[in-house]
Enzyme design. Structure first.
Site, mmCIF file in Angstrom:
data_model
loop_
_atom_site.group_PDB
_atom_site.id
_atom_site.type_symbol
_atom_site.label_atom_id
_atom_site.label_comp_id
_atom_site.label_asym_id
_atom_site.label_seq_id
_atom_site.Cartn_x
_atom_site.Cartn_y
_atom_site.Cartn_z
ATOM 1 N N THR A 12 0.854 -1.184 0.000
ATOM 2 C CA THR A 12 0.000 0.000 0.000
ATOM 3 C C THR A 12 0.894 1.240 0.000
ATOM 4 O OG1 THR A 12 -0.185 0.069 2.424
ATOM 5 C CG2 THR A 12 -1.832 -1.215 1.222
ATOM 6 N N GLY A 13 0.383 2.312 -0.581
ATOM 7 C CA GLY A 13 1.251 3.466 -0.769
ATOM 8 C C GLY A 13 2.410 3.112 -1.678
ATOM 9 N N GLY A 14 2.115 2.318 -2.709
ATOM 10 C CA GLY A 14 3.176 1.733 -3.523
ATOM 11 C C GLY A 14 3.602 2.530 -4.728
ATOM 12 N N ILE A 18 9.239 5.079 -0.503
ATOM 13 C CA ILE A 18 9.674 3.801 0.063
ATOM 14 C C ILE A 18 8.868 2.646 -0.529
ATOM 15 C CG2 ILE A 18 9.779 2.459 2.202
ATOM 16 C CD1 ILE A 18 10.283 5.166 3.663
ATOM 17 N N GLY A 19 7.579 2.852 -0.748
ATOM 18 C CA GLY A 19 6.754 1.799 -1.326
ATOM 19 C C GLY A 19 7.225 1.400 -2.708
ATOM 20 N N TYR A 160 0.669 12.597 13.550
ATOM 21 C CA TYR A 160 1.447 11.648 12.748
ATOM 22 C C TYR A 160 2.216 10.685 13.647
ATOM 23 C CZ TYR A 160 4.993 9.855 9.533
ATOM 24 O OH TYR A 160 5.814 9.040 8.811
#
Length: 262
Positions: A12-14, A18-19, A160
């Protein structure tokens, strides 16, 4: 035979940062990868870059805070690959507004950050867990700020850090919950990594220098360096590692840099 041949991993968040760096390493190691992200055009472009033939990379527009999106994601994975062997729960949202009387955080904004950073990670795993049929591994993306309170000049809000602290705790508890199913669960806690999100936090050279001087190694990290840790934790090489939170931060949390003049 490559290390991840025949394996399928959801990120996810790919679509960036970093993803995407993790996806690239996994594809290079033989994996099939599902890229999920809110910005459909971004994950689509990333998928085409990683795998122009479309044989091993699937892009799915997904808001992890929405149950219906996660149901659709699980259905698409089932239809395309039939199973999962790993998850990198990487989707996250950051706020750079301090909590102060002049800039109050609304209930709606608070719920949004909890919904993506914590609830999104939890339900991503829960909704896709039935796709694991032979054990596997889960890695959650936390942050160094879950372990070290910092009054950053740029005003990184407590929302956050606190929601990511919940993610670190989730990794430990899920490691116990899922051990009987042969599923390992760990977290990574990146430090100052040069991603688009970090550049919003530190948009100038001066701001980045402030961050860099806090890091004992003396430099900012790269997405690929976090991806190396994630790929390792997803691999059989980490078969005896679960319930851990691995810092990839250049010593930011555990060490104090000494001034060069000392």
């Amino acid at each position: 035979m490559a290390e991840f041949d025949g394996k399928t991993v959801l990120i996810t968040g790919g679509g960036s940062g970093i993803g995407l760096a993790t996806a690239r390493q996994l594809v290079d190691a033989g994996a099939s990868v599902v890229l999920a992200g809110r910005r459909v055009e971004v994950v689509d472009a990333a998928a085409k870059d990683l795998d122009p033939t479309g044989d091993r990379v699937l892009a799915v527009g997904t808001d992890v805070s929405r149950d219906d999106d996660l149901d659709e994601l699980a259905s698409r994975i089932q239809a395309r690959f039939g199973r999962l062997d790993g998850i990198f729960a990487n989707a996250g949202l950051a706020s750079y507004s301090p909590i102060a009387p002049r800039t109050p955080v609304s209930n709606a904004e608070f719920d949004r950050y909890v919904g993506v950073n914590y609830k999104g990670a939890f339900f991503t795993i829960q909704k896709t867990l039935p796709l694991f049929d032979a054990g596997g591994a889960v890695v959650l993306n936390s942050t160094c700020l879950a372990h070290r309170g910092m009054g950053l000049a740029m005003g990184l809000a407590s929302m956050y850090a606190s929601t990511k602290a919940a993610v670190s705790s989730l990794a430990r508890t899920l490691a116990a919950d899922l051990a009987g199913q042969g599923i390992r669960v760990n977290a990574v806690s990146p430090g100052f990594i040069r991603t688009d999100m970090f550049d919003e936090l530190a948009p100038t050279d001066e701001a980045r220098d402030v961050c860099r001087h806090l890091v004992p190694i003396g430099r900012l990290g790269q997405p690929e360096e976090v991806a190396e840790a994630v790929t390792f934790l997803l691999s059989p090489r980490a078969a005896y590692i679960t319930g851990q939170d691995i810092g990839v931060d250049g010593g930011l949390v555990s060490s104090l840099p000494m001034a060069s003049t000392v």
